[in-house]
Design an enzyme around this catalytic site. Structure first.
Site, PDB file in Angstrom:
ATOM      1  CG  ASP A   1      -4.001  -0.826  -0.937  1.00  0.00           C
ATOM      2  OD1 ASP A   1      -4.553  -1.637  -0.614  1.00  0.00           O
ATOM      3  OD2 ASP A   1      -2.914  -0.971  -1.820  1.00  0.00           O
TER       4      ASP A   1
ATOM      5  N   GLY B   1       0.796  -1.137   0.044  1.00  0.00           N
ATOM      6  CA  GLY B   1      -0.006  -0.056   0.085  1.00  0.00           C
ATOM      7  C   GLY B   1       0.739   1.334   0.038  1.00  0.00           C
TER       8      GLY B   1
HETATM    9  C1  MEV Z   1      -4.861  -4.295  -2.775  1.00  0.00           C
HETATM   10  O1  MEV Z   1      -3.677  -4.116  -1.971  1.00  0.00           O
HETATM   11  C2  MEV Z   1      -4.870  -5.711  -3.341  1.00  0.00           C
HETATM   12  C3  MEV Z   1      -6.196  -5.880  -4.292  1.00  0.00           C
HETATM   13  O2  MEV Z   1      -7.201  -6.512  -3.359  1.00  0.00           O
HETATM   14  C4  MEV Z   1      -6.499  -4.960  -5.032  1.00  0.00           C
HETATM   15  C5  MEV Z   1      -7.630  -3.966  -4.440  1.00  0.00           C
HETATM   16  O3  MEV Z   1      -8.126  -4.108  -3.419  1.00  0.00           O
HETATM   17  O4  MEV Z   1      -7.770  -2.742  -5.010  1.00  0.00           O
HETATM   18  C6  MEV Z   1      -5.669  -7.082  -5.352  1.00  0.00           C
END
Ligand code: MEV
Length: 302
Positions: free
Chosen positions: A142, A97
């Site tokens: 994130d 993130g």
């Molecule tokens: C995010 O760090 C990971 C994913 O789930 C994409 C998202 O949630 O936007 C793959």
């Protein structure tokens, strides 16, 4: 000085893009930023260390970072006259993130300088405007962790639910050194789902069940159970072709060093691996470092 957290998804990545819940923790590594006033909007820049990159707000630039900075500054009624210095402690493109943490730290640094106070929901919305430049249609997990910290169950479009652990605990974070783009990993999973929707939705539903159990296990302080859930989630992610040889070898060496469980975290295709190994954290870190990987311990839930 403003600060925002990096994050690690314990359970439910990718499913969260398709409306399932995910469980994630804020890391004690993140991004720090400071804003200073400049004479004119044409002097507005964002400098990011240790990348040595200088960004200008430009919605028509070919550089993602310039467009993302412009999108973030749309949060202000008047274009702010600021120079922002940011330092990230997170590897980029590694599932932790870093991009969302950067956006939140930069926004908070500017807000601090201008005396603006925002609700967390608004900070998350501003961060999402930045994130969309890189990731197309991010779930927002994130940004939620970067802004709020702690341990959250997150479902797209809903307010994050705070999870309370009886006491803070530690996770091991290891970097495969392999990099992937979240957008392309999410696109790859979307293509798999187009070909076999029932099967992939079943995988996502199984992840959602792991998230429900993971929340209960964290609330009960049952780390052995959390570890098992990490392993199960990893197997589901591997079934979506999100693992790599290095990821597999790091998960295996973490388990061999005494971890209750280990998994790839974030978009996958490389990036970082996490392990839960109460009392054995140093052994896991040593095993990963012996294989030439960067690795550290992060306290979570403090
Ligand atoms: C995010 O760090 C990971 C994913 O789930 C994409 C998202 O949630 O936007 C793959």
């Amino acid at each position: 000085m403003a600060r925002a957290h990096g994050k690690a998804i314990l359970l439910g990545e990718h499913g969260v893009v398709f409306g399932r819940p995910a469980l994630a923790v804020a890391l004690d590594r993140g991004v720090v930023a400071r804003a200073t006033a400049v004479a004119s909007t044409s002097d507005c820049t964002l400098h990011i260390e240790p990348w040595g990159v200088t960004v200008v707000p430009d919605a028509s630039s070919s550089r993602d970072l310039d467009r993302a900075f412009a999108a973030l500054l749309d949060a202000y009624r008047e274009a702010p006259r600021v120079r922002v210095e940011a330092r990230t402690e997170l590897p980029g493109g590694a599932g932790l993130g870093s991009s969302a943490a950067l956006s939140v730290a930069v926004l908070r640094a500017i807000d601090e300088l201008l005396g603006i106070e925002r609700m967390i929901a608004e900070v998350i919305a501003c961060s999402l405007a930045w994130e969309r430049v890189f990731h197309g249609a991010p779930s927002g997990i994130d940004s939620a962790l970067a802004a709020e910290g702690g341990i959250l169950v997150y479902r797209k479009g809903e307010a994050p639910e705070v999870v309370s652990a009886p006491k803070p605990f530690r996770i091991c974070v290891g970097d495969t050194g392999e990099r992937s783009s979240t957008r392309s990993m999410v696109d790859a999973v979307a293509r798999l789902r187009e070909r076999n929707r029932a099967k992939i939705d079943l995988v996502f539903d199984s992840m959602a069940a792991l998230v429900r159990n993971g929340r209960l296990a964290i609330e009960a302080g049952d780390h052995a159970a959390v570890g098992q859930l990490l392993d199960l989630n990893h197997a589901l992610l591997a079934s979506l072709m999100l693992s790599t040889e290095v990821v597999e070898s790091m998960c295996a060496s973490a388990r061999g060093a005494g971890a209750f469980g280990a998994k790839v975290t974030g978009a996958g295709g490389g990036g970082c691996v996490i392990a839960l190994a109460p009392g054995k954290e140093d052994d896991v870190i040593e095993a990963w470092k012996a294989a030439g990987r960067d690795a550290w311990i992060s306290e979570v839930g403090a």
